[in-house]
Design a protein around this motif. Structure first.
Motif, mmCIF file in Angstrom:
data_model
loop_
_atom_site.group_PDB
_atom_site.id
_atom_site.type_symbol
_atom_site.label_atom_id
_atom_site.label_comp_id
_atom_site.label_asym_id
_atom_site.label_seq_id
_atom_site.Cartn_x
_atom_site.Cartn_y
_atom_site.Cartn_z
ATOM 1 N N ALA A 250 0.830 -1.202 0.000
ATOM 2 C CA ALA A 250 0.000 0.000 0.000
ATOM 3 C C ALA A 250 0.867 1.256 0.000
ATOM 4 C CB ALA A 250 -0.924 -0.006 1.218
ATOM 5 N N LEU A 253 2.153 1.977 -3.464
ATOM 6 C CA LEU A 253 1.164 2.632 -4.330
ATOM 7 C C LEU A 253 1.082 4.125 -4.023
ATOM 8 C CD1 LEU A 253 -1.706 -0.030 -4.289
ATOM 9 C CD2 LEU A 253 -0.117 0.465 -6.159
ATOM 10 N N ALA A 257 2.269 7.246 -6.530
ATOM 11 C CA ALA A 257 1.381 8.347 -6.896
ATOM 12 C C ALA A 257 2.019 9.695 -6.584
ATOM 13 C CB ALA A 257 0.047 8.197 -6.163
ATOM 14 N N TYR A 277 10.292 0.259 -2.011
ATOM 15 C CA TYR A 277 10.410 -0.621 -3.168
ATOM 16 C C TYR A 277 11.411 -1.745 -2.926
ATOM 17 C CZ TYR A 277 8.019 3.175 -5.657
ATOM 18 O OH TYR A 277 7.124 4.124 -6.049
#
Length: 345
Positions: A250, A253, A257, A277
Motif C-alpha cells: 500500500a 502505491l 502516486a 520498493y
C-alpha cells in the motif's frame, strides 16, 4: 475412540475421508460422528447413504454451518474417552489412530497432532499443496513439515482426551477460524501438554480454484486478526508477516502516486524508494525463486506458483488487518459454499 467431523459441501472428498477413518485399526471401540451443515451439493444425501452401510457412522445436525458449532455438536453426541478431530478435506494415514493413542499415553499429553501433508491433483492444486508444505507458504508451523517431536503451541486436527475437553470447555463457538489454536491455548493454560508427533500424518486437499483459495485465506486472516485483538502477543510473530507485506504494498502505491505527481523532493523520493520498493523487490525475487526451485513441478504448476504465493500472503494479510481493526465479526469461509458435485478419482 470417537472421530468427529464437521461437513459442508464436501461431496467430492467426504467418501475418501470417511474411508480413511473407518480403516483405522485400533483395539478400542470406534465411531464416526458427522456434523452435517446445510450442503447444496448432495453431501448430506451421501452422508446418509454412508451411515446406512456402517453402524459406526452417526449423524448430527449443524444448521449454523460453523465449524466449532459442528465440532461441539459431534463431541456432545460422542460416547468414547478419546476425541479425534477429522476434516472432510483430509485423509488419515494408515495407523494414525493407533499411533496417536500410543503417543498420548507415552507423553501424558492432553492433545496430540501430527503433520498436515498437502497433496494436489491439478497443476493449480499441486502448486497450492507445495506451498502449504513449505515454510515460505504458511509460516513454518510445526505441523507443516517439522521433523522434531515435542511440545507444541497447537495441534493440527488433534487427538484429545475427552476428560480434558470437559475440564476446559469445548471449542469456542464465537471463533469461526483458528478455533483449534484457541482451544489449545486453554489446554496449555490449564497445565496440560499439547504434543507434536511428526510420525502422525494427515493428507490434506487444498481448495481447487484461485477464487476459493483467496476467500479461504482472507477469512482465515480475519479470524487471526480477531485472535490478536483478544489474546495479543500470545499469537506468534510469524502471523504479522503477511499484513506487513500488505502495508508495504500500500505504501508503494502511495509513494508511486506522489512521485508521479512530483510533490516530493528527489532526495526524499530516493530514500523512500529504497525503504519501500526494496522490500517489495526482495519479495518478488522470493516468489520467483520459489517458483523456479527444484521440485516446483511442470511449467503450468510453476506459473500458478507465481500467482498463488502472493495470493495466499496478500489475502491473508488483508483479512488480518480487517480483523485487527474492526474484528472478524461474521466473516465466514465462503470458499466452502456452493462447491460442485464432482467426485475424485
Amino acid at each position: 475412540m470417537s472421530f468427529v467431523m464437521p461437513v459442508l459441501n464436501e461431496h467430492a472428498y467426504l467418501e475418501h475421508a470417511v474411508e480413511s477413518v473407518l480403516a483405522q485399526d485400533v483395539d478400542v471401540p470406534t465411531e464416526l460422528v458427522l456434523a452435517l451443515g446445510p450442503s447444496t451439493d448432495g453431501t448430506t444425501e451421501l452422508a446418509q447413504r454412508l451411515a446406512e452401510t456402517d453402524e459406526r457412522i452417526r449423524l448430527v445436525g449443524n444448521p449454523a454451518a460453523h465449524i466449532p458449532v459442528g465440532l461441539n455438536a459431534a463431541i456432545r453426541a460422542s460416547r468414547y474417552a478419546t476425541i479425534v478431530r477429522v476434516d472432510a478435506h483430509s485423509e488419515l494415514s494408515p495407523g494414525y489412530a493407533a499411533r496417536a493413542l500410543a503417543t498420548l499415553e507415552r507423553t501424558a499429553s492432553a492433545n496430540v497432532g501430527g503433520v498436515m501433508h498437502a497433496e494436489g491433483r491439478t497443476p493449480f492444486q499441486k502448486s497450492v499443496a507445495r506451498l502449504y508444505n513449505s515454510p515460505v507458504g504458511l509460516g513454518g508451523g510445526a505441523y507443516h513439515g517439522s521433523s522434531q517431536e515435542g511440545e507444541a503451541e497447537s495441534a493440527y486436527l488433534g487427538v484429545m482426551r475427552r476428560q480434558v475437553l470437559d475440564e476446559v470447555g469445548l471449542f469456542d463457538e464465537t471463533i469461526r477460524r483458528g478455533e483449534d489454536w484457541e482451544l489449545n491455548l486453554r489446554i496449555r493454560q490449564a497445565g496440560h501438554r499439547v504434543w507434536f508427533d511428526p510420525d502422525l500424518s494427515v493428507t490434506y486437499w487444498p481448495r481447487e480454484s484461485w477464487t476459493r483459495l483467496a476467500r479461504q485465506f482472507r477469512a482465515t486472516g480475519a479470524w487471526r486478526g480477531e485472535l490478536v485483538r483478544r489474546f495479543g502477543r500470545r499469537n506468534g510473530l510469524r502471523y504479522f508477516a503477511p499484513p506487513a507485506l500488505v502495508l508495504v504494498a500500500a505504501l508503494a502505491l502511495v509513494l508511486g502516486a506522489l512521485q508521479l505527481a512530483g510533490v516530493i523532493t528527489v532526495t526524499v523520493s530516493w530514500v523512500a524508494s529504497i525503504l519501500v520498493y526494496g522490500p517489495l523487490a526482495l519479495y518478488v525475487l522470493l516468489v520467483m525463486g520459489v517458483a523456479l526451485a527444484p521440485g516446483g513441478g511442470g511449467a503450468r504448476q510453476r506459473l500458478w506458483t507465481l500467482l498463488v504465493l502472493p495470493t495466499m500472503h496478500l489475502s491473508w494479510g488483508i483479512g488480518f488487518l480487517g480483523g485487527v481493526l474492526r474484528g472478524a465479526r461474521d466473516t465466514v469461509d465462503a470458499s466452502r459454499l456452493g462447491t460442485r458435485n464432482t467426485p475424485l478419482p
